[in-house]
Design a protein around this motif. Structure first.
Motif, PDB file in Angstrom:
ATOM      1  N   ARG A 305       0.833  -1.194   0.000  1.00 16.69           N
ATOM      2  CA  ARG A 305       0.000   0.000   0.000  1.00 16.69           C
ATOM      3  C   ARG A 305       0.880   1.260   0.000  1.00 16.69           C
ATOM      4  O   ARG A 305       1.999   1.266   0.515  1.00 16.69           O
ATOM      5  CB  ARG A 305      -0.926   0.032   1.230  1.00 16.69           C
ATOM      6  N   PRO A 312      -3.389   4.619   4.414  1.00 14.65           N
ATOM      7  CA  PRO A 312      -3.355   4.137   3.035  1.00 14.65           C
ATOM      8  C   PRO A 312      -4.218   5.010   2.121  1.00 14.65           C
ATOM      9  O   PRO A 312      -5.274   5.500   2.528  1.00 14.65           O
ATOM     10  CB  PRO A 312      -3.911   2.708   3.133  1.00 14.65           C
ATOM     11  N   PHE A 314      -5.635   5.112  -2.019  1.00 13.73           N
ATOM     12  CA  PHE A 314      -5.730   4.502  -3.337  1.00 13.73           C
ATOM     13  C   PHE A 314      -5.580   5.613  -4.374  1.00 13.73           C
ATOM     14  O   PHE A 314      -6.293   6.624  -4.320  1.00 13.73           O
ATOM     15  CB  PHE A 314      -7.075   3.792  -3.521  1.00 13.73           C
ATOM     16  N   PRO A 502       3.537  -1.882  -3.393  1.00 10.94           N
ATOM     17  CA  PRO A 502       2.345  -1.350  -4.054  1.00 10.94           C
ATOM     18  C   PRO A 502       2.423  -1.562  -5.565  1.00 10.94           C
ATOM     19  O   PRO A 502       3.487  -1.421  -6.173  1.00 10.94           O
ATOM     20  CB  PRO A 502       2.401   0.151  -3.711  1.00 10.94           C
ATOM     21  N   ALA A 546      -2.786  -0.678  -5.765  1.00 13.17           N
ATOM     22  CA  ALA A 546      -2.646   0.552  -4.997  1.00 13.17           C
ATOM     23  C   ALA A 546      -3.102   1.768  -5.793  1.00 13.17           C
ATOM     24  O   ALA A 546      -3.159   2.872  -5.249  1.00 13.17           O
ATOM     25  CB  ALA A 546      -1.196   0.742  -4.561  1.00 13.17           C
TER      26      ALA A 546
END
Length: 597
Positions: A305, A312, A314, A502, A546
Motif C-alpha cells: 500500500r 493508506p 488509493f 504497491p 494501490a
C-alpha cells in the motif's frame, strides 16, 4: 528517507559537460522572484540548411544569424533579416503557430529585442522554462551557452552582458530527433519545437538564496527541517526562515560554501487531497525577502500500500500529456493547467500521471493547490540508447533538473524514471544508475517506472522485471481488450503480481473517436471504449492494486496515428476529446472512482 543536505547541494553544483554548456546552477522558486518577462512576439527564421550557423564548408561561422546583422549601406550583403521575417508568440510551439511548420523538425532561429536598464550591485540571469530540444543561446551577438532537453528549465548568468538600452536575445532551436537523445527517435507524441515555456530575466542581489527546501522531518509530524544554498560573494551571510502562520522563525548561519540547514519544532496541518493546505514561507538574506508556499506531508510504501500521512491511499489516477485543451499544441498557462486538472477532479481523480516528461511548472503548482497527487517522469521512453554513456548523462541531467525544480512541491509523490523499456542487461544497468541517482538527489519520494508484462500462458500475465526489486512502486501498462484481444478477455485474466510492494496500473485504455457510435464490439466507437472500461474496472476489482491511471485524459496529437477519418494525426485514447467533450468511458471511471474513496 531523506539524506543529508550536503548530498543534495552536490548535485546542484554539477553541470553536465557532455552538452549543456555554461549553465549556471538552476535557480528555483522562479514564479516568486523578481523578473522581467521576455514573453510575447519574437521574430523567427526557418533555417532548413542551417545556413545561419554553418559556412559552406560546414564549419560554424562567426557571422551567423546570432549576430543579427543589418546592412550599413546599400552595397552591404546580408542574406537574412529578422525584421522582415515572421513573428511568433513565445511561449509557443512552431508546429501549431505556423502551418508551414506542422511537421517540421530542424532549426528555427528566434530573436527578441528589448530595452533594459541594469542596476549596479545587482545580478541578472536569463531563464528558460523549456526549449525543445537543443538550444544555443546568444545575447547581443555573443554566445552564452547551450542546453539539451525539451522539458526542463535552465538559466545563464548575464550580469555584465546586458546593456543599458537596446538588447537582443537570439536562440537557435533544433528539435531534430536523434537515436542517442532523451527521448529517442521513436515516441507516441508530437515533437513540438520551439521555446515552449516562459523566458525571463531574473534579478538577484550579489548574494542570494539560489535554492532551498523546507519539509517535514523524516518520520516526524512535529518537526520541520530544511536547507538553503546561497549564491554569491558573501556566502556566510545569515539567512532567516519564517513560517508566520505557525509563528516560527529560525536564523541559519551558512558555511563557507553557502550551505546551511535548520530544524524547528512545529506541528503543521498536513496536506492531502482532502485538505490541500499550503503554508507561506519567507526566506530573507541581507534584507531581501522571498516567499514560497509549501505543503507538509509524508508519503511512503508500506507493504503493498501507499501511505499518505500514515494512512493508506488509493491512487485514483489519470494520465495527462502537456497538450492544450480546446486547441492543438503545448499548454503554457495556469488557466489551461487548471482546466485539465479540473476535468481530472470531475472524474473523482486524486492523482495524475504527468506523461512522459516533466510538465510545465504551472501544472505541478496548480495540482498542489487543487489537492491532486502527482507522478512526474523523465522521457526515458521505449528504445533509448542504453549503451551510450552520453545518453545516460543526458537522462541524469534531465532527472536533476526535474527534481531541482519540483522538490518543494509536496503534491509530487512519485519520480518515474522510464516507460515501457525492453528488459536487457544494458537497460537494467542504465536504469539502476538512474534509480541510484534519484535516491541521492531526493529520497523523500517514491521511485517507480512503467514496466511491461509477460505471459505464462494466454490468460496468466505477470510482472517479472528484474528492476522490481529496486523501485518502491511496481507499475505497468496493460492494454487487454485493445492490443491484446477484446474487452471480454479481461474477465478471464489470472494476474500474478508481487504482494510485497504497491502495484499501480500506469496505463490502460482504448481508442474512440468522440461522437462515433456503434455496437460495443465495433472498434473506435465510444461504445467499444466504454465496454473496455467496464470490463477493465471489473478486472481491477479482483486485483490487489494501490492505484490506476487510465490512458489518457484528453486526445492528443501524434504522427504515429494515421488512420483516416478516425485518428488523422491524433491519439484517440482520451476520455475527453480535444474540444473538451467527454466520452462515455469517462463516466465509467467517474463512477468507479466514486466507489474507491
Amino acid at each position: 528517507m531523506r539524506k543529508t543536505f550536503l548530498t543534495f547541494v552536490a548535485f546542484c553544483l554539477v553541470v553536465s559537460a557532455y552538452a549543456n554548456e555554461n549553465l549556471h546552477p538552476l535557480i528555483t522558486n522562479v514564479p516568486n522572484r523578481t523578473a522581467k518577462s521576455l514573453n510575447g512576439q519574437w521574430d523567427y527564421i526557418i533555417d532548413r540548411y542551417e545556413v545561419g550557423y554553418y559556412d559552406y564548408r560546414l564549419q560554424p561561422g562567426k557571422w551567423g544569424f546570432f549576430k543579427d546583422q543589418k546592412p550599413k549601406s546599400e552595397s552591404d550583403l546580408v542574406e537574412y533579416s529578422f525584421e522582415k521575417s515572421k513573428k511568433m508568440f513565445i511561449p509557443g510551439d512552431w508546429n501549431t503557430a505556423d502551418q508551414e511548420l506542422k511537421y517540421y523538425e530542424g532549426t528555427v532561429w528566434f530573436r527578441k529585442t528589448f530595452d533594459f536598464s541594469p542596476e549596479e550591485n545587482e545580478r541578472y540571469f536569463l531563464y528558460f522554462g523549456a526549449v525543445n530540444y537543443e538550444a544555443l543561446v546568444y545575447l547581443n551577438g555573443e554566445y552564452i551557452g547551450s542546453h539539451k532537453g525539451g522539458f526542463t528549465p535552465f538559466n545563464f548568468e548575464v550580469t555584465g552582458k546586458l546593456k543599458n538600452g537596446h538588447n537582443f536575445v537570439v536562440v537557435k532551436v533544433d528539435n531534430t530527433r536523434h537515436k542517442d537523445e532523451v527521448p529517442t527517435v521513436n515516441t507516441d507524441w508530437w515533437n513540438y519545437g520551439g521555446i515552449t515555456r516562459d523566458v525571463l530575466i531574473l534579478k538577484e542581489s550579489e548574494t542570494f538564496v539560489r535554492d532551498f527546501s523546507v519539509f517535514l522531518s523524516d518520520g516526524k509530524y512535529n518537526e520541520i527541517s530544511g536547507w538553503v544554498q546561497l549564491d554569491g560573494t558573501n556566502l556566510q551571510t545569515p539567512v532567516k526562515v519564517s513560517i508566520p502562520e505557525l509563528e516560527e522563525e529560525v536564523t541559519i548561519n551558512p558555511d563557507e560554501e553557502g550551505k546551511g540547514t535548520f530544524s524547528l519544532k512545529a506541528k503543521p496541518d498536513l496536506w492531502s487531497p482532502q485538505n490541500p493546505k499550503l503554508y507561506e514561507i519567507s526566506i530573507s538574506v541581507a534584507g531581501n525577502s522571498m516567499r514560497e508556499q509549501v505543503a507538509f506531508r509524508h508519503v511512503e510504501a508500506v507493504g503493498n500500500r501507499i501511505h499518505l500521512n500514515g494512512d493508506p491511499v488509493f491512487l485514483r489516477g489519470i494520465c495527462i500529456h502537456e497538450e492544450a485543451p480546446f486547441r492543438a499544441g503545448r499548454f503554457n498557462s495556469p488557466a489551461e493547467a487548471h482546466t485539465l486538472l479540473s476535468w481530472a477532479k470531475e472524474m473523482n481523480a486524486n492523482f495524475v500521471r504527468l506523461a512522459h516528461y516533466p510538465h510545465n511548472e504551472y501544472m505541478v503548482r496548480e495540482a498542489e493547490k487543487m489537492g491532486i497527487l502527482v507522478w512526474s517522469e523523465i522521457p526515458v521512453y521505449w528504445t533509448i540508447s542504453f549503451t551510450n554513456e552520453s545518453t545516460l548523462q543526458n537522462a541524469q541531467n534531465q532527472l536533476e533538473e526535474m527534481i531541482t525544480r519540483d522538490k518543494n512541491r509536496g503534491a509530487v509523490i512519485i519520480w518515474s524514471l522510464a516507460n515501457e523499456t525492453p528488459v536487457s542487461d544494458v537497460r537494467n544497468r542504465f536504469l539502476t544508475k538512474l534509480v541510484q541517482h534519484a535516491r541521492k538527489l531526493d529520497d523523500s519520494r517514491l521511485i517507480s517506472m512503467a514496466m511491461e508484462k509477460e505471459y505464462h500462458d494466454a490468460f496468466t500475465p505477470a510482472i517479472n522485471d528484474p528492476l522490481m526489486d529496486i523501485v518502491d512502486v511496481v507499475s505497468f501498462n496493460t492494454y487487454i481488450g485493445w492490443y491484446d484481444g477484446l474487452p471480454e478477455k479481461c474477465a478471464k485474466m489470472n494476474w500474478k503480481l508481487p504482494n510485497d510492494k504497491p502495484v499501480v496500473i500506469s496505463e490502460f485504455g482504448a481508442g474512440a473517436l468522440q461522437g462515433y457510435h456503434g455496437t460495443k464490439n465495433q472498434r473506435w466507437t465510444e461504445e467499444y471504449q466504454e465496454e473496455l472500461y467496464i470490463q477493465s474496472v471489473a478486472m481491477f476489482d479482483k486485483m490487489d492494486l494501490a492505484g490506476t491511471a487510465p490512458w489518457i485524459l484528453m486526445d492528443f496529437m501524434s504522427p504515429r496515428r494515421v488512420l483516416p477519418e478516425i485518428q488523422d494525426g491524433w491519439n484517440r485514447k482520451g476520455l475527453i476529446s480535444d474540444q473538451g467533450i467527454k466520452k462515455k468511458a469517462f463516466f465509467i471511471m467517474k463512477e468507479w472512482y466514486k466507489k474507491k474513496r
